[in-house]
Design a protein around this motif. Sequence first.
Motif, PDB file in Angstrom:
ATOM      1  N   GLU A  68     124.517 112.846 -26.409  1.00 10.48           N
ATOM      2  CA  GLU A  68     123.615 113.709 -25.292  1.00 10.48           C
ATOM      3  C   GLU A  68     122.180 114.088 -25.294  1.00 10.48           C
ATOM      4  O   GLU A  68     121.326 114.114 -26.214  1.00 10.48           O
ATOM      5  N   ARG A  69     121.770 113.595 -23.867  1.00 12.70           N
ATOM      6  CA  ARG A  69     120.511 114.023 -23.763  1.00 12.70           C
ATOM      7  C   ARG A  69     120.382 115.599 -22.956  1.00 12.70           C
ATOM      8  O   ARG A  69     121.032 115.681 -22.202  1.00 12.70           O
ATOM      9  N   ILE A  70     119.633 116.322 -23.805  1.00 14.43           N
ATOM     10  CA  ILE A  70     119.528 117.555 -23.670  1.00 14.43           C
ATOM     11  C   ILE A  70     118.063 118.416 -23.364  1.00 14.43           C
ATOM     12  O   ILE A  70     116.928 117.305 -24.068  1.00 14.43           O
ATOM     13  N   ALA A  71     117.352 118.808 -22.426  1.00 14.95           N
ATOM     14  CA  ALA A  71     116.183 119.841 -22.144  1.00 14.95           C
ATOM     15  C   ALA A  71     116.504 121.045 -22.355  1.00 14.95           C
ATOM     16  O   ALA A  71     117.226 121.224 -22.116  1.00 14.95           O
ATOM     17  N   VAL A  72     114.923 121.566 -22.832  1.00  9.35           N
ATOM     18  CA  VAL A  72     115.097 122.939 -22.995  1.00  9.35           C
ATOM     19  C   VAL A  72     113.792 123.388 -22.266  1.00  9.35           C
ATOM     20  O   VAL A  72     112.520 122.953 -22.511  1.00  9.35           O
ATOM     21  N   VAL A  73     114.073 124.273 -21.340  1.00  9.52           N
ATOM     22  CA  VAL A  73     112.817 123.943 -20.323  1.00  9.52           C
ATOM     23  C   VAL A  73     111.893 125.523 -20.945  1.00  9.52           C
ATOM     24  O   VAL A  73     112.619 126.527 -20.427  1.00  9.52           O
ATOM     25  N   GLY A  74     111.056 125.540 -21.320  1.00 11.28           N
ATOM     26  CA  GLY A  74     110.385 126.535 -21.829  1.00 11.28           C
ATOM     27  C   GLY A  74     110.727 126.750 -23.262  1.00 11.28           C
ATOM     28  O   GLY A  74     111.472 126.674 -23.735  1.00 11.28           O
ATOM     29  N   ALA A  75     109.096 127.365 -24.386  1.00  8.50           N
ATOM     30  CA  ALA A  75     109.056 126.995 -25.491  1.00  8.50           C
ATOM     31  C   ALA A  75     108.946 128.862 -25.836  1.00  8.50           C
ATOM     32  O   ALA A  75     107.628 129.079 -27.207  1.00  8.50           O
ATOM     33  N   GLY A  76     109.382 129.538 -25.196  1.00 11.91           N
ATOM     34  CA  GLY A  76     108.693 131.659 -25.468  1.00 11.91           C
ATOM     35  C   GLY A  76     110.259 131.048 -26.601  1.00 11.91           C
ATOM     36  O   GLY A  76     111.188 130.922 -27.517  1.00 11.91           O
ATOM     37  N   THR A  77     110.168 132.605 -27.112  1.00  8.96           N
ATOM     38  CA  THR A  77     111.784 133.065 -28.173  1.00  8.96           C
ATOM     39  C   THR A  77     112.410 132.517 -27.634  1.00  8.96           C
ATOM     40  O   THR A  77     113.344 131.548 -28.587  1.00  8.96           O
ATOM     41  N   LEU A  78     113.395 132.369 -27.171  1.00  8.40           N
ATOM     42  CA  LEU A  78     114.610 131.987 -25.848  1.00  8.40           C
ATOM     43  C   LEU A  78     114.364 130.820 -26.537  1.00  8.40           C
ATOM     44  O   LEU A  78     115.713 129.813 -26.850  1.00  8.40           O
ATOM     45  N   GLY A  79     113.657 129.515 -25.696  1.00  9.71           N
ATOM     46  CA  GLY A  79     113.426 128.501 -25.735  1.00  9.71           C
ATOM     47  C   GLY A  79     113.624 127.825 -27.181  1.00  9.71           C
ATOM     48  O   GLY A  79     114.521 126.915 -27.479  1.00  9.71           O
ATOM     49  N   LEU A  80     112.883 129.073 -28.570  1.00 11.09           N
ATOM     50  CA  LEU A  80     113.146 128.457 -29.785  1.00 11.09           C
ATOM     51  C   LEU A  80     114.464 128.102 -29.838  1.00 11.09           C
ATOM     52  O   LEU A  80     114.843 127.471 -31.208  1.00 11.09           O
ATOM     53  N   LEU A  81     114.829 129.541 -29.797  1.00 10.31           N
ATOM     54  CA  LEU A  81     115.892 129.968 -30.376  1.00 10.31           C
ATOM     55  C   LEU A  81     117.090 128.420 -30.031  1.00 10.31           C
ATOM     56  O   LEU A  81     118.005 128.386 -30.886  1.00 10.31           O
ATOM     57  N   LEU A 129     114.323 116.930 -25.473  1.00  3.17           N
ATOM     58  CA  LEU A 129     112.892 117.670 -24.754  1.00  3.17           C
ATOM     59  C   LEU A 129     113.079 118.606 -25.014  1.00  3.17           C
ATOM     60  O   LEU A 129     114.118 119.719 -24.054  1.00  3.17           O
ATOM     61  N   VAL A 130     111.810 119.109 -25.306  1.00  2.56           N
ATOM     62  CA  VAL A 130     110.517 120.297 -24.821  1.00  2.56           C
ATOM     63  C   VAL A 130     110.331 120.863 -23.567  1.00  2.56           C
ATOM     64  O   VAL A 130     109.060 119.670 -23.527  1.00  2.56           O
ATOM     65  N   VAL A 131     110.033 120.978 -23.198  1.00  5.97           N
ATOM     66  CA  VAL A 131     109.131 121.472 -21.543  1.00  5.97           C
ATOM     67  C   VAL A 131     108.124 122.747 -21.202  1.00  5.97           C
ATOM     68  O   VAL A 131     109.208 123.470 -21.592  1.00  5.97           O
ATOM     69  N   ASP A 132     106.986 122.913 -21.841  1.00  4.83           N
ATOM     70  CA  ASP A 132     106.435 123.742 -21.516  1.00  4.83           C
ATOM     71  C   ASP A 132     104.881 123.288 -20.752  1.00  4.83           C
ATOM     72  O   ASP A 132     104.169 122.500 -21.629  1.00  4.83           O
ATOM     73  N   PRO A 133     103.929 124.411 -20.308  1.00  5.23           N
ATOM     74  CA  PRO A 133     102.772 123.954 -19.859  1.00  5.23           C
ATOM     75  C   PRO A 133     101.918 124.371 -21.615  1.00  5.23           C
ATOM     76  O   PRO A 133     100.882 123.940 -21.777  1.00  5.23           O
ATOM     77  N   GLU A 188     100.071 123.856 -27.522  1.00  3.37           N
ATOM     78  CA  GLU A 188     101.107 124.394 -28.864  1.00  3.37           C
ATOM     79  C   GLU A 188     102.735 125.165 -28.998  1.00  3.37           C
ATOM     80  O   GLU A 188     102.571 124.646 -30.274  1.00  3.37           O
ATOM     81  N   ARG A 189     102.587 125.931 -28.041  1.00  5.29           N
ATOM     82  CA  ARG A 189     103.721 126.464 -27.951  1.00  5.29           C
ATOM     83  C   ARG A 189     104.953 125.278 -28.275  1.00  5.29           C
ATOM     84  O   ARG A 189     105.767 125.565 -29.194  1.00  5.29           O
ATOM     85  N   ALA A 190     105.070 124.303 -27.335  1.00  5.55           N
ATOM     86  CA  ALA A 190     105.924 123.583 -27.258  1.00  5.55           C
ATOM     87  C   ALA A 190     105.772 122.558 -28.462  1.00  5.55           C
ATOM     88  O   ALA A 190     107.081 122.475 -28.986  1.00  5.55           O
ATOM     89  N   GLU A 191     104.764 122.401 -29.192  1.00 10.80           N
ATOM     90  CA  GLU A 191     105.391 121.648 -30.832  1.00 10.80           C
ATOM     91  C   GLU A 191     105.529 122.499 -31.491  1.00 10.80           C
ATOM     92  O   GLU A 191     105.950 121.613 -32.274  1.00 10.80           O
ATOM     93  N   ALA A 207     104.056 118.459 -20.995  1.00 10.54           N
ATOM     94  CA  ALA A 207     104.106 119.617 -20.017  1.00 10.54           C
ATOM     95  C   ALA A 207     105.059 119.323 -18.683  1.00 10.54           C
ATOM     96  O   ALA A 207     105.355 118.276 -18.247  1.00 10.54           O
ATOM     97  N   PRO A 208     105.058 119.968 -17.570  1.00 13.00           N
ATOM     98  CA  PRO A 208     105.907 120.261 -16.559  1.00 13.00           C
ATOM     99  C   PRO A 208     105.640 118.740 -15.714  1.00 13.00           C
ATOM    100  O   PRO A 208     106.310 118.406 -15.128  1.00 13.00           O
TER     101      PRO A 208
END
Length: 352
Positions: A182-195, A209-213, A216-219, A231-232
């Motif tokens: 499946e194609r999956i996106a995670v919005v937010g690259a904080g602790t929850l997003g990276l986990l 895909l990870v979406v975050d403004p 550095e965090r998203a990468e 980015a958004p």
Amino acid sequence: MVNASAHAPVPDDVRAAGRAVLVERPGRHRLVEAPRAEPGPGEVRVAVYAAGICASDREVYAGNRAEGYVRYPVVPGHEWSGTVEAVGPGADPALVGRKVVGEGFRACLVCDRCREGATSLCTGGYDETGFTRPGAFADFLVLPARLLHILDDRADLRSAALLEPAAVVAAAVLAGGPRPGERIAVVGAGTLGLLAVQLLAAVSPAELLVVDPRTERAEQALPMGATGVCAPPEAAGLRSRYDLVVETAGAPTTAHDSCLLARRGGRVVLTGLPGPGARGIDPVHLSVSQLTVRSVFGAPPAAWAHAVRAFGAGLLAPTPLITHELPLEDFAAAVALVGGGDPRVGKVLLRP
């Protein structure tokens, strides 16, 4: 890892007494000492190894946590790891010496939701370690043995302190039901997003895909299994693409934007807690696109078990998320780090 403060040796008499960060009221705290509490029937006493600070702890200290979801004075701390030091009557003596983490919700276990296994939806009233009960920003923590999840003897307790947010993410993943390819996106690259990225990568998605403004965090998500970051504004061009979208940011627009990323008939799981005034989900889009939208608050036992198994299997590796470790004495500085907005600040731990 950034060592923000050195750990001075703690005298034996202080250890015997036990220290705790007591938030007396919003904006006011002190480090208190008290005799080590003896566990009651069915309870254990855990020597806390590490405890994570999250936005909810910042809300407790600032005084803007929703009414009914905190009871002052309180010792915060709901993300923790440690070792069982003593057991009360009726608790298994074999628990002594075991490495553990533990659930926070003190569910009634008799209401309809609890009997379904959905203890985070308990109708008996909100009651949670670190908010209405003494938490883990302390040398020791007493809690019911039934809330424990036992770790392997070789487990890294420093990383294990992040198993509470990992359990929340596991609840979201189980609710979303990801499937291979499946194609999956995670919005937010904080602790929850990276986990979330780590758990979702284990399902072998075609795209993650990870979406975050914060670039550095998203990468940081790329070596964890993400196939791309953006980015958004860039994500706006990917509307209606994803089978599953897991929202973890709790920003004012992220719930709305996550629904736009989902394909027609797709699934969206919301884990963030936006403040008042957040942009709502468009009901017309929701109906016409026939989206399935789920929300997660806390984690039931099944999600905890899922997270602990993934951790034991090496599918969850929280260590790279930890950037700062401070002693209990530096509680205020730790809270300031979490709320400072510096993208270089990841998970902040208190170390008794």
